[in-house]
Write an enzyme that holds these catalytic residues in place. Structure first.
Site, PDB file in Angstrom:
ATOM      1  N   ILE A 156       0.954  -1.063   0.038  1.00  0.00           N
ATOM      2  CA  ILE A 156      -0.077   0.084   0.070  1.00  0.00           C
ATOM      3  C   ILE A 156       0.729   1.256   0.077  1.00  0.00           C
ATOM      4  O   ILE A 156       0.707   2.128  -0.810  1.00  0.00           O
ATOM      5  CB  ILE A 156      -0.914  -0.068   1.275  1.00  0.00           C
ATOM      6  CG1 ILE A 156      -1.866  -1.040   1.044  1.00  0.00           C
ATOM      7  CG2 ILE A 156      -1.665   1.214   1.276  1.00  0.00           C
ATOM      8  CD1 ILE A 156      -2.673  -1.494   2.236  1.00  0.00           C
ATOM      9  N   ASP A 175      11.209   3.106   6.163  1.00  0.00           N
ATOM     10  CA  ASP A 175      10.668   1.475   6.346  1.00  0.00           C
ATOM     11  C   ASP A 175      11.977   0.792   6.777  1.00  0.00           C
ATOM     12  O   ASP A 175      13.016   1.147   6.831  1.00  0.00           O
ATOM     13  CB  ASP A 175      10.395   1.015   4.984  1.00  0.00           C
ATOM     14  CG  ASP A 175       9.432  -0.459   5.167  1.00  0.00           C
ATOM     15  OD1 ASP A 175       9.808  -1.233   6.087  1.00  0.00           O
ATOM     16  OD2 ASP A 175       8.483  -0.529   4.416  1.00  0.00           O
ATOM     17  N   CYS A 205       2.630   1.481   7.669  1.00  0.00           N
ATOM     18  CA  CYS A 205       3.251   0.092   8.409  1.00  0.00           C
ATOM     19  C   CYS A 205       2.284  -0.730   9.047  1.00  0.00           C
ATOM     20  O   CYS A 205       1.071   0.077   9.296  1.00  0.00           O
ATOM     21  CB  CYS A 205       4.420   0.410   9.127  1.00  0.00           C
ATOM     22  SG  CYS A 205       4.040   1.768  10.227  1.00  0.00           S
ATOM     23  N   PRO A 206       2.468  -1.866   9.457  1.00  0.00           N
ATOM     24  CA  PRO A 206       1.571  -2.580  10.159  1.00  0.00           C
ATOM     25  C   PRO A 206       1.727  -2.267  11.917  1.00  0.00           C
ATOM     26  O   PRO A 206       2.571  -1.572  12.097  1.00  0.00           O
ATOM     27  CB  PRO A 206       2.052  -3.963  10.229  1.00  0.00           C
ATOM     28  CG  PRO A 206       3.393  -3.989   9.545  1.00  0.00           C
ATOM     29  CD  PRO A 206       3.755  -2.527   8.905  1.00  0.00           C
ATOM     30  N   THR A 232      -4.172   5.334   7.015  1.00  0.00           N
ATOM     31  CA  THR A 232      -5.087   4.559   6.719  1.00  0.00           C
ATOM     32  C   THR A 232      -4.745   3.140   6.994  1.00  0.00           C
ATOM     33  O   THR A 232      -5.139   2.066   6.474  1.00  0.00           O
ATOM     34  CB  THR A 232      -5.364   4.356   5.432  1.00  0.00           C
ATOM     35  OG1 THR A 232      -3.911   4.136   4.502  1.00  0.00           O
ATOM     36  CG2 THR A 232      -5.973   5.565   4.595  1.00  0.00           C
ATOM     37  N   SER A 233      -3.889   3.061   8.236  1.00  0.00           N
ATOM     38  CA  SER A 233      -3.291   1.538   8.628  1.00  0.00           C
ATOM     39  C   SER A 233      -3.854   1.065   9.641  1.00  0.00           C
ATOM     40  O   SER A 233      -4.754   0.057   9.388  1.00  0.00           O
ATOM     41  CB  SER A 233      -1.721   1.650   8.732  1.00  0.00           C
ATOM     42  OG  SER A 233      -1.216   0.578   8.616  1.00  0.00           O
ATOM     43  N   ARG A 234      -3.487   1.383  10.868  1.00  0.00           N
ATOM     44  CA  ARG A 234      -4.220   0.800  12.106  1.00  0.00           C
ATOM     45  C   ARG A 234      -4.102   1.906  13.117  1.00  0.00           C
ATOM     46  O   ARG A 234      -3.213   2.835  13.152  1.00  0.00           O
ATOM     47  CB  ARG A 234      -3.357  -0.296  12.669  1.00  0.00           C
ATOM     48  CG  ARG A 234      -3.542  -1.664  11.936  1.00  0.00           C
ATOM     49  CD  ARG A 234      -5.084  -2.156  12.215  1.00  0.00           C
ATOM     50  NE  ARG A 234      -5.232  -3.419  11.176  1.00  0.00           N
ATOM     51  CZ  ARG A 234      -5.822  -3.503  10.169  1.00  0.00           C
ATOM     52  NH1 ARG A 234      -6.073  -2.410   9.415  1.00  0.00           N
ATOM     53  NH2 ARG A 234      -5.991  -4.718   9.574  1.00  0.00           N
ATOM     54  N   ASP A 258      -8.546   7.082   8.475  1.00  0.00           N
ATOM     55  CA  ASP A 258      -9.672   5.887   8.294  1.00  0.00           C
ATOM     56  C   ASP A 258      -9.794   5.027   9.303  1.00  0.00           C
ATOM     57  O   ASP A 258     -10.371   4.191   9.321  1.00  0.00           O
ATOM     58  CB  ASP A 258      -9.223   5.268   6.895  1.00  0.00           C
ATOM     59  CG  ASP A 258     -10.282   4.450   6.201  1.00  0.00           C
ATOM     60  OD1 ASP A 258     -11.295   4.690   6.327  1.00  0.00           O
ATOM     61  OD2 ASP A 258      -9.827   3.196   5.954  1.00  0.00           O
ATOM     62  N   GLU A 263     -11.868   2.567  17.344  1.00  0.00           N
ATOM     63  CA  GLU A 263     -12.905   2.269  16.183  1.00  0.00           C
ATOM     64  C   GLU A 263     -13.600   0.896  16.629  1.00  0.00           C
ATOM     65  O   GLU A 263     -14.823   0.509  15.982  1.00  0.00           O
ATOM     66  CB  GLU A 263     -12.238   2.112  14.973  1.00  0.00           C
ATOM     67  CG  GLU A 263     -11.086   1.028  14.605  1.00  0.00           C
ATOM     68  CD  GLU A 263     -10.597   0.942  13.379  1.00  0.00           C
ATOM     69  OE1 GLU A 263     -10.124   1.965  12.702  1.00  0.00           O
ATOM     70  OE2 GLU A 263     -10.508  -0.186  12.528  1.00  0.00           O
ATOM     71  N   HIS A 295     -12.854   2.965   8.313  1.00  0.00           N
ATOM     72  CA  HIS A 295     -12.264   1.857   7.914  1.00  0.00           C
ATOM     73  C   HIS A 295     -12.591   1.443   6.780  1.00  0.00           C
ATOM     74  O   HIS A 295     -13.112   0.207   6.211  1.00  0.00           O
ATOM     75  CB  HIS A 295     -12.203   0.679   9.044  1.00  0.00           C
ATOM     76  CG  HIS A 295     -11.025  -0.271   8.772  1.00  0.00           C
ATOM     77  ND1 HIS A 295     -10.196  -0.461   9.948  1.00  0.00           N
ATOM     78  CD2 HIS A 295     -10.217  -0.815   7.846  1.00  0.00           C
ATOM     79  CE1 HIS A 295      -9.251  -1.267   9.759  1.00  0.00           C
ATOM     80  NE2 HIS A 295      -9.066  -1.503   8.483  1.00  0.00           N
TER      81      HIS A 295
HETATM   82  P1  NAI Z   1       2.966  -5.041   3.613  1.00  0.00           P
HETATM   83  O1  NAI Z   1       3.012  -5.993   4.567  1.00  0.00           O
HETATM   84  O2  NAI Z   1       2.691  -5.099   2.123  1.00  0.00           O
HETATM   85  O3  NAI Z   1       3.736  -3.508   4.067  1.00  0.00           O
HETATM   86  C1  NAI Z   1       4.009  -2.962   5.418  1.00  0.00           C
HETATM   87  C2  NAI Z   1       5.366  -2.534   5.292  1.00  0.00           C
HETATM   88  O4  NAI Z   1       5.679  -1.920   6.761  1.00  0.00           O
HETATM   89  C3  NAI Z   1       6.477  -3.301   4.903  1.00  0.00           C
HETATM   90  O5  NAI Z   1       7.398  -2.792   4.049  1.00  0.00           O
HETATM   91  C4  NAI Z   1       7.604  -3.375   6.253  1.00  0.00           C
HETATM   92  O6  NAI Z   1       8.641  -3.431   6.229  1.00  0.00           O
HETATM   93  C5  NAI Z   1       6.909  -2.325   6.863  1.00  0.00           C
HETATM   94  N1  NAI Z   1       7.189  -2.035   8.187  1.00  0.00           N
HETATM   95  C6  NAI Z   1       7.351  -3.023   9.186  1.00  0.00           C
HETATM   96  N2  NAI Z   1       7.654  -2.310  10.492  1.00  0.00           N
HETATM   97  C7  NAI Z   1       8.000  -1.149  10.186  1.00  0.00           C
HETATM   98  C8  NAI Z   1       8.515   0.067  11.007  1.00  0.00           C
HETATM   99  N3  NAI Z   1       8.544  -0.225  12.151  1.00  0.00           N
HETATM  100  N4  NAI Z   1       8.569   1.191  10.455  1.00  0.00           N
HETATM  101  C9  NAI Z   1       8.288   1.309   9.303  1.00  0.00           C
HETATM  102  N5  NAI Z   1       8.032   0.427   8.211  1.00  0.00           N
HETATM  103  C10 NAI Z   1       7.723  -0.711   8.882  1.00  0.00           C
HETATM  104  O7  NAI Z   1       1.385  -4.306   4.060  1.00  0.00           O
HETATM  105  P2  NAI Z   1       0.138  -3.533   3.301  1.00  0.00           P
HETATM  106  O8  NAI Z   1      -0.561  -4.374   2.404  1.00  0.00           O
HETATM  107  O9  NAI Z   1       1.094  -2.560   2.567  1.00  0.00           O
HETATM  108  O10 NAI Z   1      -0.361  -2.806   4.375  1.00  0.00           O
HETATM  109  C11 NAI Z   1      -0.198  -1.926   5.351  1.00  0.00           C
HETATM  110  C12 NAI Z   1      -1.242  -1.941   6.199  1.00  0.00           C
HETATM  111  O11 NAI Z   1      -2.398  -1.135   6.005  1.00  0.00           O
HETATM  112  C13 NAI Z   1      -1.563  -3.109   7.090  1.00  0.00           C
HETATM  113  O12 NAI Z   1      -0.719  -3.648   7.993  1.00  0.00           O
HETATM  114  C14 NAI Z   1      -3.061  -2.811   7.495  1.00  0.00           C
HETATM  115  O13 NAI Z   1      -2.810  -2.642   8.779  1.00  0.00           O
HETATM  116  C15 NAI Z   1      -3.485  -1.664   6.699  1.00  0.00           C
HETATM  117  N6  NAI Z   1      -4.652  -1.697   5.798  1.00  0.00           N
HETATM  118  C16 NAI Z   1      -5.748  -1.056   5.931  1.00  0.00           C
HETATM  119  C17 NAI Z   1      -7.000  -1.191   5.511  1.00  0.00           C
HETATM  120  C18 NAI Z   1      -8.100   0.021   5.363  1.00  0.00           C
HETATM  121  O14 NAI Z   1      -8.913  -0.562   5.041  1.00  0.00           O
HETATM  122  N7  NAI Z   1      -7.839   0.972   5.901  1.00  0.00           N
HETATM  123  C19 NAI Z   1      -6.996  -2.223   4.134  1.00  0.00           C
HETATM  124  C20 NAI Z   1      -5.860  -2.904   4.332  1.00  0.00           C
HETATM  125  C21 NAI Z   1      -4.649  -2.879   5.140  1.00  0.00           C
END
Ligand code: NAI
Length: 328
Positions: A156, A175, A205-206, A232-234, A258, A263, A295
């Site tokens: 994302i 990252d 980031c997660p 938009t993450s958590r 978001d 929430e 969300h």
């Molecule tokens: P992804 O796993 O592809 O990318 C997450 C990135 O965060 C990775 O590159 C990882 O190395 C990095 N990361 C891990 N620890 C970190 C730190 N301490 N500092 C900086 N970066 C760090 O995950 P993706 O698919 O990009 O999703 C990201 C987040 O978006 C998910 O964890 C989820 O919480 C959220 N999400 C929200 C949605 C919504 O509807 N608002 C829908 C889908 C996901």
């Protein structure tokens, strides 16, 4: 194979029913109840359950599933911070997620929030509907030529980097791993440098122990005055009380969320008739430069179809003992 689908909404049924024809061995029962220890027992007789971001998939729930004979928990989302993965492993329950169903869907909403808070679109919409054509309170800033700071450049975050690049912004990122796909147009910097240089900060980031409350007052103070912050993450990436402190210090041009800490309990519920108890969300909403959505980053036609297909394929793989990158 029988699948119990928790917290089913109409759009879930539509998207899963539209692809179930390709998975003849799977039979789905949808229930509206949220997954929590109290409702976990309903899974007796099912091979797998399907849950979403607000479910409580902690140790107690998983122990009840083990007693009920449930062999797999299929999360219909990318995040799994609400799942006790260690406990699942200990009980021999497979957990699978849908990691990258439509990263652009979330990234497009992130940019949507940035634009909405910058140009106060929510205010403008209401003003014009009220026959008020004045511009008071609507002035924004140009994004073109400014610096976007992207925290987390996975699927994302990478999509958000491309969008910001398309807007003519300089893109910097932080990252723990560098994404080679972004070479050439993204400059990796430390978190501190990103906070100090960015005009727009977007979190991707997660939620982990290491990222919990990464945006706190100490880090907010490092940001530029007039920064735009988007999450938009958590929700728990941001310490909400300290965000409110930062908003009161007039640090932000706008904040678009978001996701937010309170929430759970709100997500996808109509609570418009209820009187809220103590709520930091209500306090956040009292500020003119904050916009909150519930969300909905994932909520596009394309993403829903992709989630349904992958979740059902995850069920087939779990039944056949096939480990894929969707295992957690
Ligand atoms: P992804 O796993 O592809 O990318 C997450 C990135 O965060 C990775 O590159 C990882 O190395 C990095 N990361 C891990 N620890 C970190 C730190 N301490 N500092 C900086 N970066 C760090 O995950 P993706 O698919 O990009 O999703 C990201 C987040 O978006 C998910 O964890 C989820 O919480 C959220 N999400 C929200 C949605 C919504 O509807 N608002 C829908 C889908 C996901």
């Amino acid at each position: 194979m029988k699948l119990l689908f928790y917290a089913a909404k109409d759009y879930d049924r539509k998207s899963f029913d539209s692809v179930i024809g390709d998975f003849k061995d799977i039979e789905i029962d949808y229930i509206e109840h949220e997954l929590e220890p109290r409702t976990a027992v309903l899974a007796k007789g099912y091979d797998a359950v399907c849950a979403f971001v607000s479910a409580d998939v902690g140790a107690e729930t998983l122990e009840i599933f083990a007693d009920c004979g449930v062999k797999a928990v299929l999360m219909r989302c990318a995040g799994y911070n609400n799942v006790d993965t260690e406990k699942a492993k200990e009980l021999g329950i497979t957990v699978k997620i849908v990691p990258g169903y439509s990263p652009e869907s979330v990234a497009e909403l992130a940019m949507g929030l940035a634009l909405a808070v910058n140009r106060r679109l929510y205010k403008a919409y209401n003003k014009v509907r009220e026959n008020d054509y004045t511009l008071k309170g609507l002035r924004g800033v140009l994004l073109h030529g400014k610096t976007a700071g992207i925290v987390g450049t996975g699927k994302i975050g990478a999509a958000m980097c491309r969008i910001c690049n398309g807007f003519g912004m300089k893109v910097i990122a932080y990252d723990v791993y560098e994404n080679p796909d972004l070479k050439g147009f993204v400059e990796y910097v430390s978190l501190d440098e990103l906070l100090e240089r960015s005009d727009l900060i977007s979190l991707h980031c997660p939620l982990l122990d290491s990222t919990y409350h990464m945006i706190n007052i100490e880090n907010i103070k490092k940001m530029k005055d007039g920064v735009i912050l988007v999450n938009t993450s958590r929700g728990a990436l941001i310490d909400t009380d300290e965000l409110i402190e930062g908003i009161r210090m007039d640090k932000f041009l706008g904040v678009g969320l978001d996701v937010y800490e309170e929430e759970t309990g709100n997500v996808y519920e109509d609570r418009s008739d209820q009187i809220m108890a103590h709520s930091v969300t209500a306090r956040l909403l009292s500020f003119p430069n904050v916009m909150i959505t519930s969300h909905q980053g994932f909520y596009t036609l394309e993403a829903l179809k992709s989630i349904a297909e992958t979740t059902l394929q995850n069920m087939v793989d779990a039944a056949n003992g096939v480990d894929t990158r969707n295992n957690v």
